[in-house]
Design an enzyme around this catalytic site. Structure first.
Site, mmCIF file in Angstrom:
data_model
loop_
_atom_site.group_PDB
_atom_site.id
_atom_site.type_symbol
_atom_site.label_atom_id
_atom_site.label_comp_id
_atom_site.label_asym_id
_atom_site.label_seq_id
_atom_site.Cartn_x
_atom_site.Cartn_y
_atom_site.Cartn_z
ATOM 1 N N LYS A 1 29.938 87.165 -70.959
ATOM 2 C CA LYS A 1 30.538 86.032 -71.884
ATOM 3 C C LYS A 1 29.898 85.593 -72.639
ATOM 4 O O LYS A 1 30.224 84.600 -73.751
ATOM 5 C CB LYS A 1 31.365 85.120 -70.994
ATOM 6 C CG LYS A 1 30.399 84.213 -69.933
ATOM 7 C CD LYS A 1 30.897 83.092 -69.437
ATOM 8 C CE LYS A 1 31.214 83.643 -68.004
ATOM 9 N NZ LYS A 1 30.072 83.762 -67.143
ATOM 10 N N LYS B 1 26.350 95.558 -70.814
ATOM 11 C CA LYS B 1 27.548 94.753 -70.203
ATOM 12 C C LYS B 1 28.350 94.004 -70.998
ATOM 13 O O LYS B 1 27.788 93.236 -71.883
ATOM 14 C CB LYS B 1 26.614 94.077 -69.152
ATOM 15 C CG LYS B 1 27.696 93.300 -68.255
ATOM 16 C CD LYS B 1 26.572 92.402 -67.232
ATOM 17 C CE LYS B 1 26.534 91.059 -67.794
ATOM 18 N NZ LYS B 1 26.143 89.964 -67.164
ATOM 19 N N LYS C 1 17.057 87.769 -71.050
ATOM 20 C CA LYS C 1 17.247 86.468 -71.588
ATOM 21 C C LYS C 1 16.249 85.658 -72.163
ATOM 22 O O LYS C 1 16.127 85.059 -73.174
ATOM 23 C CB LYS C 1 18.165 85.597 -70.565
ATOM 24 C CG LYS C 1 19.411 86.113 -70.322
ATOM 25 C CD LYS C 1 20.342 84.916 -69.682
ATOM 26 C CE LYS C 1 21.816 85.218 -69.667
ATOM 27 N NZ LYS C 1 22.461 84.416 -68.889
HETATM 28 N N1 AQP Z 1 30.786 93.229 -67.142
HETATM 29 C C1 AQP Z 1 30.969 92.925 -66.105
HETATM 30 N N2 AQP Z 1 31.536 93.909 -65.305
HETATM 31 C C2 AQP Z 1 31.460 93.578 -63.812
HETATM 32 N N3 AQP Z 1 31.227 92.391 -63.268
HETATM 33 C C3 AQP Z 1 30.783 91.466 -64.130
HETATM 34 N N4 AQP Z 1 30.519 90.147 -64.009
HETATM 35 C C4 AQP Z 1 30.076 89.385 -65.235
HETATM 36 N N5 AQP Z 1 30.036 90.421 -65.901
HETATM 37 C C5 AQP Z 1 30.673 91.672 -65.493
HETATM 38 C C6 AQP Z 1 30.680 89.405 -62.620
HETATM 39 O O1 AQP Z 1 31.450 88.211 -62.833
HETATM 40 C C7 AQP Z 1 30.702 87.042 -61.895
HETATM 41 C C8 AQP Z 1 30.383 86.017 -62.652
HETATM 42 O O2 AQP Z 1 29.428 86.182 -63.681
HETATM 43 P P1 AQP Z 1 28.477 85.236 -64.719
HETATM 44 O O3 AQP Z 1 29.334 84.108 -64.697
HETATM 45 O O4 AQP Z 1 27.280 85.415 -64.427
HETATM 46 O O5 AQP Z 1 28.870 86.360 -65.861
HETATM 47 P P2 AQP Z 1 28.639 86.755 -67.484
HETATM 48 O O6 AQP Z 1 29.801 87.047 -68.211
HETATM 49 O O7 AQP Z 1 27.505 87.740 -67.368
HETATM 50 O O8 AQP Z 1 27.879 85.546 -68.008
HETATM 51 P P3 AQP Z 1 26.638 85.445 -68.962
HETATM 52 O O9 AQP Z 1 26.487 83.909 -69.506
HETATM 53 O O10 AQP Z 1 26.887 86.520 -70.125
HETATM 54 O O11 AQP Z 1 25.550 85.556 -68.133
HETATM 55 P P4 AQP Z 1 24.436 86.851 -67.683
HETATM 56 O O12 AQP Z 1 24.018 87.537 -69.284
HETATM 57 O O13 AQP Z 1 23.555 85.780 -67.071
HETATM 58 O O14 AQP Z 1 25.148 87.760 -66.861
HETATM 59 C C9 AQP Z 1 29.489 87.735 -61.156
HETATM 60 O O15 AQP Z 1 29.941 88.317 -59.983
HETATM 61 C C10 AQP Z 1 29.145 88.775 -62.315
HETATM 62 O O16 AQP Z 1 28.585 90.089 -61.635
#
Ligand code: AQP
Length: 338
Positions: free
Chosen positions: A206, A203, A119
């Site tokens: 969101k 991955k 990031k």
């Molecule tokens: N792709 C994924 N597959 C399985 N588990 C996932 N999680 C997130 N993405 C996947 C799990 O969901 C929970 C919440 O995670 P988050 O809010 O950190 O999710 P995000 O969607 O990954 O959000 P961002 O903003 O894109 O964040 P970064 O890039 O920082 O990860 C967690 O338990 C996560 O493991």
């Protein structure tokens, strides 16, 4: 002795309001919280809205997404009569303890975090990296440790942060006396890392800028079908499960397995074309998300009831966290408030 949790296993996990919740969030984390975790332990689930400020943000959007995330947690089946659902910023103990975690961690540890590296590189290109992006894992450690958490159910991408949390808990306990429970990660059996449908080596997240490969929980069924049918696979003729060499197909098989309860390798044997596989994945995802969308529509029509759930949740969370955070303050040498 670390403070006890009354003999019950305590579970804590959270979701960031950095975008609309995705199929990855649901299969990797939220569905398990609703179907299993809340019923077998004293579980707390949190919209970690402070974490959403670590990157450039629009206040109105964060506000909107925070309430939407809380509504989606309830729509996914979290029952406020059974578990505690709350908003991180409404419980001051997270920030209080976060500072002590910053005083326990080293800057090198923080810089080694993969998410920070990824990031920070993206943000540097846009003009600046917030300091809070670097210290984010200290706040996440505080989120977990404040509650005497035993288990942290997350997707694979969060494993490194929970490992760091463990290290910080052990170090703090060694330096200042037993204060924190040392938590462990629990991962789902399949779909611990749902990949982007267009870029299956990344991955599904969101906050991704390109959304064609990201299925959101609130996508209309037709949109879900279109995204799945356009998923990137490869040029090999037969369907086989090989995450290393053929990540796109493996991702579809993992999603199908997670939605239908099968085994991805076995499922591959039942297909001789990508078209048929994609069609079944699309329908399985649509059916998995249907009850969540429907329940969300009902709950979103009554935001005051969601706010009431969050208020009650924050009260309980505060009462649970305060004694442990007060004890940590005293342990490091801070004079008690009163
Ligand atoms: N792709 C994924 N597959 C399985 N588990 C996932 N999680 C997130 N993405 C996947 C799990 O969901 C929970 C919440 O995670 P988050 O809010 O950190 O999710 P995000 O969607 O990954 O959000 P961002 O903003 O894109 O964040 P970064 O890039 O920082 O990860 C967690 O338990 C996560 O493991």
């Amino acid at each position: 002795m670390a403070m006890t949790t009354g003999g019950r296993t305590r579970i804590f996990s959270g979701v960031q309001p950095t975008g609309h919740l995705t199929l990855g969030n649901y299969l990797g984390a939220v569905r398990r919280w609703a179907e299993e975790d809340q019923h077998r332990a004293d579980a707390l689930f949190c919209v970690v809205n402070l974490h959403a400020l670590t990157v450039e943000h629009d206040p109105a959007r964060v506000r909107r997404l925070s309430r939407q995330a809380a509504t989606l947690l309830l729509a996914s089946g979290l029952d406020p009569e059974v578990c505690t659902v709350f908003m991180q910023s409404q419980v001051d103990e997270h920030l209080r303890l976060s500072y002590l975690m910053e005083c326990t961690a080293s800057d090198g540890e923080m810089r080694r975090m993969i998410q920070y590296k990824e990031k920070a590189a993206a943000q540097r290109a846009k003009g600046g990296v917030r300091l809070s992006l670097l210290t984010y894992p200290a706040l996440m450690a505080a989120d977990i440790l404040a509650y005497g958490t035993h288990e942290v159910p997350v997707g694979e991408d969060q494993r490194q942060h929970v490992e760091l949390t463990r290290d910080l808990a052990v170090r703090f306990n060694q330096r200042y006396g037993a204060t924190f429970v040392v938590p462990r990660t629990t991962l789902p059996a399949v779909a611990a890392r749902v990949m982007d449908l267009q870029e299956p080596t990344s991955k599904m997240g969101k906050s991704r800028a390109r959304t064609a490969g990201v299925v959101y929980l609130l996508d209309e069924p037709e949109v879900v079908r279109k995204k799945v049918l356009r998923a990137v696979t490869d040029a090999e003729p037969e369907v086989a499960y090989d995450p290393e060499q053929r990540p796109g197909v493996a991702n579809l098989l993992n999603v199908l397995a997670a939605c239908t309860g099968g085994d991805p390798r076995r499922l591959a044997e039942g297909y001789d074309s990508y078209g048929a596989l994609k069609k079944d994945v699309a329908e399985a995802v649509v059916e998995t998300l249907r009850p969540v969308r429907e329940r969300h529509a009902e709950l979103a029509a009554d935001p005051a009831s969601v706010d009431a759930v969050l208020r009650r949740g924050a009260e309980r969370a505060r009462a649970l966290a305060r004694p442990r955070v007060d004890a940590a303050f005293e342990a490091v040498g801070l004079l008690p408030a009163g």
